[in-house]
Design a protein around this motif. Structure first.
Motif, PDB file in Angstrom:
ATOM      1  N   THR A 312       2.821   6.154  -5.492  1.00 34.74           N
ATOM      2  CA  THR A 312       2.825   5.361  -4.266  1.00 34.74           C
ATOM      3  C   THR A 312       2.057   4.058  -4.475  1.00 34.74           C
ATOM      4  O   THR A 312       1.078   3.998  -5.213  1.00 34.74           O
ATOM      5  CB  THR A 312       2.191   6.144  -3.104  1.00 34.74           C
ATOM      6  OG1 THR A 312       0.846   6.490  -3.466  1.00 34.74           O
ATOM      7  CG2 THR A 312       2.961   7.409  -2.823  1.00 34.74           C
ATOM      8  N   GLU A 313       2.540   3.020  -3.790  1.00 36.75           N
ATOM      9  CA  GLU A 313       1.875   1.730  -3.874  1.00 36.75           C
ATOM     10  C   GLU A 313       0.711   1.693  -2.882  1.00 36.75           C
ATOM     11  O   GLU A 313       0.796   2.262  -1.794  1.00 36.75           O
ATOM     12  CB  GLU A 313       2.863   0.597  -3.569  1.00 36.75           C
ATOM     13  CG  GLU A 313       3.971   0.476  -4.598  1.00 36.75           C
ATOM     14  CD  GLU A 313       4.893  -0.691  -4.302  1.00 36.75           C
ATOM     15  OE1 GLU A 313       4.665  -1.372  -3.275  1.00 36.75           O
ATOM     16  OE2 GLU A 313       5.826  -0.921  -5.080  1.00 36.75           O
ATOM     17  N   ALA A 314      -0.350   1.015  -3.262  1.00 39.65           N
ATOM     18  CA  ALA A 314      -1.531   0.928  -2.405  1.00 39.65           C
ATOM     19  C   ALA A 314      -2.148  -0.455  -2.524  1.00 39.65           C
ATOM     20  O   ALA A 314      -1.877  -1.199  -3.474  1.00 39.65           O
ATOM     21  CB  ALA A 314      -2.556   2.003  -2.780  1.00 39.65           C
ATOM     22  N   THR A 341      -4.680   0.449   2.529  1.00 43.39           N
ATOM     23  CA  THR A 341      -3.232   0.509   2.732  1.00 43.39           C
ATOM     24  C   THR A 341      -2.898   0.839   4.176  1.00 43.39           C
ATOM     25  O   THR A 341      -2.050   0.178   4.805  1.00 43.39           O
ATOM     26  CB  THR A 341      -2.618   1.567   1.798  1.00 43.39           C
ATOM     27  OG1 THR A 341      -3.035   1.320   0.450  1.00 43.39           O
ATOM     28  CG2 THR A 341      -1.101   1.524   1.877  1.00 43.39           C
ATOM     29  N   GLU A 342      -3.571   1.863   4.724  1.00 48.48           N
ATOM     30  CA  GLU A 342      -3.301   2.263   6.114  1.00 48.48           C
ATOM     31  C   GLU A 342      -3.662   1.132   7.077  1.00 48.48           C
ATOM     32  O   GLU A 342      -2.942   0.874   8.052  1.00 48.48           O
ATOM     33  CB  GLU A 342      -4.108   3.518   6.446  1.00 48.48           C
ATOM     34  CG  GLU A 342      -3.816   4.078   7.835  1.00 48.48           C
ATOM     35  CD  GLU A 342      -4.572   5.367   8.110  1.00 48.48           C
ATOM     36  OE1 GLU A 342      -4.556   5.836   9.270  1.00 48.48           O
ATOM     37  OE2 GLU A 342      -5.180   5.912   7.159  1.00 48.48           O
ATOM     38  N   ARG A 343      -4.789   0.455   6.792  1.00 46.91           N
ATOM     39  CA  ARG A 343      -5.191  -0.647   7.665  1.00 46.91           C
ATOM     40  C   ARG A 343      -4.171  -1.778   7.629  1.00 46.91           C
ATOM     41  O   ARG A 343      -3.848  -2.374   8.662  1.00 46.91           O
ATOM     42  CB  ARG A 343      -6.561  -1.169   7.246  1.00 46.91           C
ATOM     43  CG  ARG A 343      -7.187  -2.102   8.278  1.00 46.91           C
ATOM     44  CD  ARG A 343      -8.491  -2.662   7.786  1.00 46.91           C
ATOM     45  NE  ARG A 343      -8.285  -3.781   6.862  1.00 46.91           N
ATOM     46  CZ  ARG A 343      -9.268  -4.467   6.293  1.00 46.91           C
ATOM     47  NH1 ARG A 343     -10.520  -4.113   6.503  1.00 46.91           N
ATOM     48  NH2 ARG A 343      -9.001  -5.483   5.480  1.00 46.91           N
ATOM     49  N   LYS A 344      -3.664  -2.090   6.419  1.00 48.05           N
ATOM     50  CA  LYS A 344      -2.658  -3.143   6.313  1.00 48.05           C
ATOM     51  C   LYS A 344      -1.382  -2.769   7.056  1.00 48.05           C
ATOM     52  O   LYS A 344      -0.756  -3.626   7.698  1.00 48.05           O
ATOM     53  CB  LYS A 344      -2.347  -3.413   4.838  1.00 48.05           C
ATOM     54  CG  LYS A 344      -3.528  -3.913   4.014  1.00 48.05           C
ATOM     55  CD  LYS A 344      -4.012  -5.259   4.477  1.00 48.05           C
ATOM     56  CE  LYS A 344      -3.085  -6.368   4.112  1.00 48.05           C
ATOM     57  NZ  LYS A 344      -3.638  -7.713   4.460  1.00 48.05           N
ATOM     58  N   GLU A 345      -1.001  -1.492   6.994  1.00 49.96           N
ATOM     59  CA  GLU A 345       0.181  -1.044   7.738  1.00 49.96           C
ATOM     60  C   GLU A 345      -0.065  -1.158   9.234  1.00 49.96           C
ATOM     61  O   GLU A 345       0.820  -1.563   9.995  1.00 49.96           O
ATOM     62  CB  GLU A 345       0.516   0.397   7.353  1.00 49.96           C
ATOM     63  CG  GLU A 345       1.022   0.533   5.917  1.00 49.96           C
ATOM     64  CD  GLU A 345       1.241   1.988   5.517  1.00 49.96           C
ATOM     65  OE1 GLU A 345       0.861   2.875   6.321  1.00 49.96           O
ATOM     66  OE2 GLU A 345       1.778   2.231   4.421  1.00 49.96           O
ATOM     67  N   ASN A 346      -1.300  -0.815   9.656  1.00 57.67           N
ATOM     68  CA  ASN A 346      -1.632  -0.950  11.083  1.00 57.67           C
ATOM     69  C   ASN A 346      -1.590  -2.411  11.514  1.00 57.67           C
ATOM     70  O   ASN A 346      -1.164  -2.728  12.632  1.00 57.67           O
ATOM     71  CB  ASN A 346      -3.019  -0.363  11.358  1.00 57.67           C
ATOM     72  CG  ASN A 346      -3.054   1.147  11.219  1.00 57.67           C
ATOM     73  OD1 ASN A 346      -2.012   1.809  11.324  1.00 57.67           O
ATOM     74  ND2 ASN A 346      -4.220   1.693  10.987  1.00 57.67           N
ATOM     75  N   GLU A 347      -2.053  -3.297  10.608  1.00 53.97           N
ATOM     76  CA  GLU A 347      -2.011  -4.720  10.932  1.00 53.97           C
ATOM     77  C   GLU A 347      -0.569  -5.189  11.116  1.00 53.97           C
ATOM     78  O   GLU A 347      -0.283  -5.992  12.014  1.00 53.97           O
ATOM     79  CB  GLU A 347      -2.687  -5.526   9.826  1.00 53.97           C
ATOM     80  CG  GLU A 347      -4.196  -5.385   9.805  1.00 53.97           C
ATOM     81  CD  GLU A 347      -4.828  -6.154   8.655  1.00 53.97           C
ATOM     82  OE1 GLU A 347      -4.067  -6.753   7.862  1.00 53.97           O
ATOM     83  OE2 GLU A 347      -6.066  -6.158   8.551  1.00 53.97           O
ATOM     84  N   LYS A 348       0.325  -4.682  10.255  1.00 54.27           N
ATOM     85  CA  LYS A 348       1.741  -5.039  10.399  1.00 54.27           C
ATOM     86  C   LYS A 348       2.287  -4.548  11.730  1.00 54.27           C
ATOM     87  O   LYS A 348       3.011  -5.259  12.424  1.00 54.27           O
ATOM     88  CB  LYS A 348       2.544  -4.453   9.244  1.00 54.27           C
ATOM     89  CG  LYS A 348       2.268  -5.114   7.901  1.00 54.27           C
ATOM     90  CD  LYS A 348       3.125  -4.480   6.812  1.00 54.27           C
ATOM     91  CE  LYS A 348       2.847  -5.120   5.453  1.00 54.27           C
ATOM     92  NZ  LYS A 348       3.656  -4.505   4.371  1.00 54.27           N
ATOM     93  N   GLU A 349       1.908  -3.291  12.072  1.00 53.75           N
ATOM     94  CA  GLU A 349       2.372  -2.732  13.348  1.00 53.75           C
ATOM     95  C   GLU A 349       1.808  -3.523  14.525  1.00 53.75           C
ATOM     96  O   GLU A 349       2.509  -3.778  15.505  1.00 53.75           O
ATOM     97  CB  GLU A 349       1.963  -1.259  13.447  1.00 53.75           C
ATOM     98  CG  GLU A 349       2.673  -0.361  12.435  1.00 53.75           C
ATOM     99  CD  GLU A 349       2.182   1.074  12.498  1.00 53.75           C
ATOM    100  OE1 GLU A 349       1.279   1.348  13.327  1.00 53.75           O
ATOM    101  OE2 GLU A 349       2.700   1.911  11.728  1.00 53.75           O
TER     102      GLU A 349
END
Length: 596
Positions: A312-314, A341-349
């Motif tokens: 998986t990419e991180a 990674t999770e924070r960046k995904e949350n930022e996208k959301e």
């Protein structure tokens, strides 16, 4: 001849006298130093014997001048001999005392002190040394070697070090392991130096060894604790040397890198780690960042991509700092990386949600504008047409129905207007605009709007504007006007008889430019129950409820007033008594017009 003989005798007498004085400086030196060191007693005893022989010779030959002269020398030389004997005796006593003191010191020293010959045979030691090895006496210990007391491997290592000191002639400091009487291994810090004779030749070694077992144990415990702290630290912790080879890491870093133990990372580079086997540019990118930190000697915070062991990419947020030695020379780099990674995904959301919210806000604004146009425009047409028809209709029944249409359409338009106004204010569709305005003209406009209402109810309307109120102010006149309209509208609506009063007064100077103006709207209406005062500003709050059909309205007027007051950074207060009336006190900051 007689004269020459007399002169010779005088010179000879002076020589004898001077000979006697030659020993006095030596006496003074011995007395001052209180030591006979460097002076030969045997030499002066020889002088003393020779002088005594000359004295006897003079007496026998009746040469009394010679006898007296050498007698003086005999006395001074004798004093020197006496002092030599006295101070040599004192020196011997001091040496004996010093030896006793040194023996006591050696006995009490906490360290092991020992000396050996070239073959490693023990020549001497202090008490602690032989006692710690379980020997009953010093005599039993002397003449032995380390092989007689220690295991072969320990004795062999000690012997090798001793030989190195003897061969090189240089001191050496090192840690050694030895078994003591309790059978346990002890760690000693040893300082060994060559033991030399008076001529400088090496005859063996002299050693001092301190038991540092407890210190080393405490250090190991601290080291293990530090190791455990590093191992269990959250995030990824790692450090590399100047060439980019890993020197260590925590458990998370090892696990993510695909290693079984964090010890496995030592000596590896980024390209050697399992999690980088399937990628090409990633190790090179990480190495460049690490080299930048070490080359510039500056810490950096950077987002770094990674491919985890499961493929998986991180994305990691890394803080990297240069690692320096005591001379501030860069010897490597320390890094701490957190998986974001999770924070960046949350930022996208969140960014997507923000875009959707902005779109919804835009659609809402368009809806409000459409509602204002699509509803108010036909209602206005209906109201105007019905009003025009009612003026020309002579049939009373039809005229009454047309008038009802006029009244109802007007109420619906007012309802839509207030709702649209509320929505605009609630969603901040109305920008804050500060401009110069005439306060008295604004108040007159508001009164004229409400005049038909209080005239129809035959209420007394009182207006009081204090004389110290400036004619022109700078502020948001739109919001002030809407606040006064809503407050006066409520006052008239809920007052059946009596009065409605508006007071405008100057409160205080905030500074050279800013002032505080207070607006008081007071009525003699139905009042507000005390338990309802905390909800009157809520949306759609009405007293009494709309279900009783006593008062028209949506319950938004005071909500609008509170919202506008907050936007103007003002204050609002209310005092009310059921059956007596209500008083709203509003205070707002304004600027004085500089061109008034």
């Amino acid at each position: 001849m007689e004269t020459a003989k007399v002169i010779v005798e005088i010179i000879f007498s002076l020589a004898l006298f001077i000979n006697a004085l030659l020993f006095i400086p030596q006496m003074i030196t011995i007395i001052k130093k209180k030591s006979a060191e460097g002076v030969s007693l045997l030499t002066f005893l020889g002088f003393l014997v020779i002088q005594f022989s000359v004295i006897l010779h003079g007496i026998i030959n009746q040469d009394y001048m010679l006898a007296i002269g050498y007698f003086l020398s005999f006395l001074t030389c004798g004093l020197v001999v006496f002092l030599l004997i006295l101070y040599q005796k004192n020196n011997i006593q001091r040496s004996l005392k010093l030896n006793v003191v040194l023996e006591k010191i050696l006995e009490q020293l906490p360290a092991h002190i020992y000396w050996k010959d070239k073959q490693g045979i023990l020549l001497g030691c202090n008490t602690k040394n032989w006692k710690d090895f379980g020997v009953k006496s010093l005599s039993e210990y002397l003449g032995k070697t380390d092989y007689d007391w220690l295991p072969f491997d320990q004795a062999n290592k000690i012997r090798q070090v001793d030989q190195e000191v003897i061969v090189t002639g240089k001191s050496k400091i090192l840690e050694e392991i030895r078994n003591t009487i309790d059978g346990k291994n002890r760690i000693y810090l040893s300082h060994k130096a060559p033991l030399k004779k008076d001529d400088g030749s090496i005859m063996g070694i002299l050693g001092v060894s301190f038991d540092i077992t407890k210190i080393r144990k405490a250090e190991m415990e601290r080291f293990e604790m530090l190791e455990n702290i590093i191992a269990l630290m959250p995030g990824h912790v790692y450090w590399v040397n100047r060439e980019g080879y890993y020197l260590g890491c925590n458990d998370n870093q090892a696990k993510s890198a695909g290693l079984y133990s964090r010890k496995e990372i030592i000596g590896k580079r980024n390209k050697d780690l399992p999690w980088n086997f399937s990628v090409e540019m990633l190790p090179e990118t990480l190495d460049k960042i690490n080299e930048q930190v070490m080359d510039t000697v500056k810490s950096i915070a950077v987002e770094e991509p990674a491919i985890l062991q499961d493929g998986t990419e991180a994305i990691f947020l890394s803080n990297k700092v240069p690692l320096c030695n005591k001379e501030y020379k860069v010897i490597g780099m320390v890094g701490i990386s957190i998986n974001i990674t999770e924070r960046k995904e949350n930022e996208k959301e969140l960014m997507l949600a923000k875009e959707q919210a902005e779109l919804a806000s835009k659609l809402k604004d368009e809806f409000i504008l459409n509602m204002e146009h699509d509803i108010r425009t036909p209602l206005s047409a209906i109201n105007m047409v019905a009003a025009q028809l009612s003026k020309n209709e002579i049939d009373l029944n039809k005229n009454k129905k047309l008038i009802n249409i006029v009244v109802c359409s007007k109420e619906i338009m007012d309802y839509c207007y207030r709702t649209i106004e509320y929505l605009k204010i609630k969603f901040s569709s109305v920008p804050m605009i500060e401009k110069k305005f005439n306060l008295r003209d604004l108040v007159k406009r508001v009164i004229n709007i409400e005049k038909p209402a209080y005239d129809s109810k035959k209420l007394d309307f009182n207006l009081e504007i204090k004389n110290n109120i400036p004619e022109f102010l700078v502020g948001d006149d739109f919001r002030l006007e809407r606040i006064l309209i809503n407050l006066l509208n409520n006052a008239v609506k809920f007052t059946h008889n009596g009065f409605v009063k508006l007071t405008v007064q100057h409160i205080k100077e905030l500074d050279n430019r800013n002032i505080a103006i207070q607006f008081i709207v007071e009525d003699s209406g139905i009042g507000i129950p005390e338990d309802k005062l905390n909800i009157i500003y809520e949306e759609f709050a009405r007293m009494p409820p709309s279900s009783q059909a006593l008062y028209k309205g949506q319950g938004l007027g005071l909500t609008v007033v509170r919202k506008l007051t907050e936007e103007m950074e003002g204050e609002i207060d209310v005092k009310s008594m059921v059956g007596k009336g209500t008083k709203f006190i509003c205070t707002y900051p304004f600027k004085k017009s500089i061109s008034e």
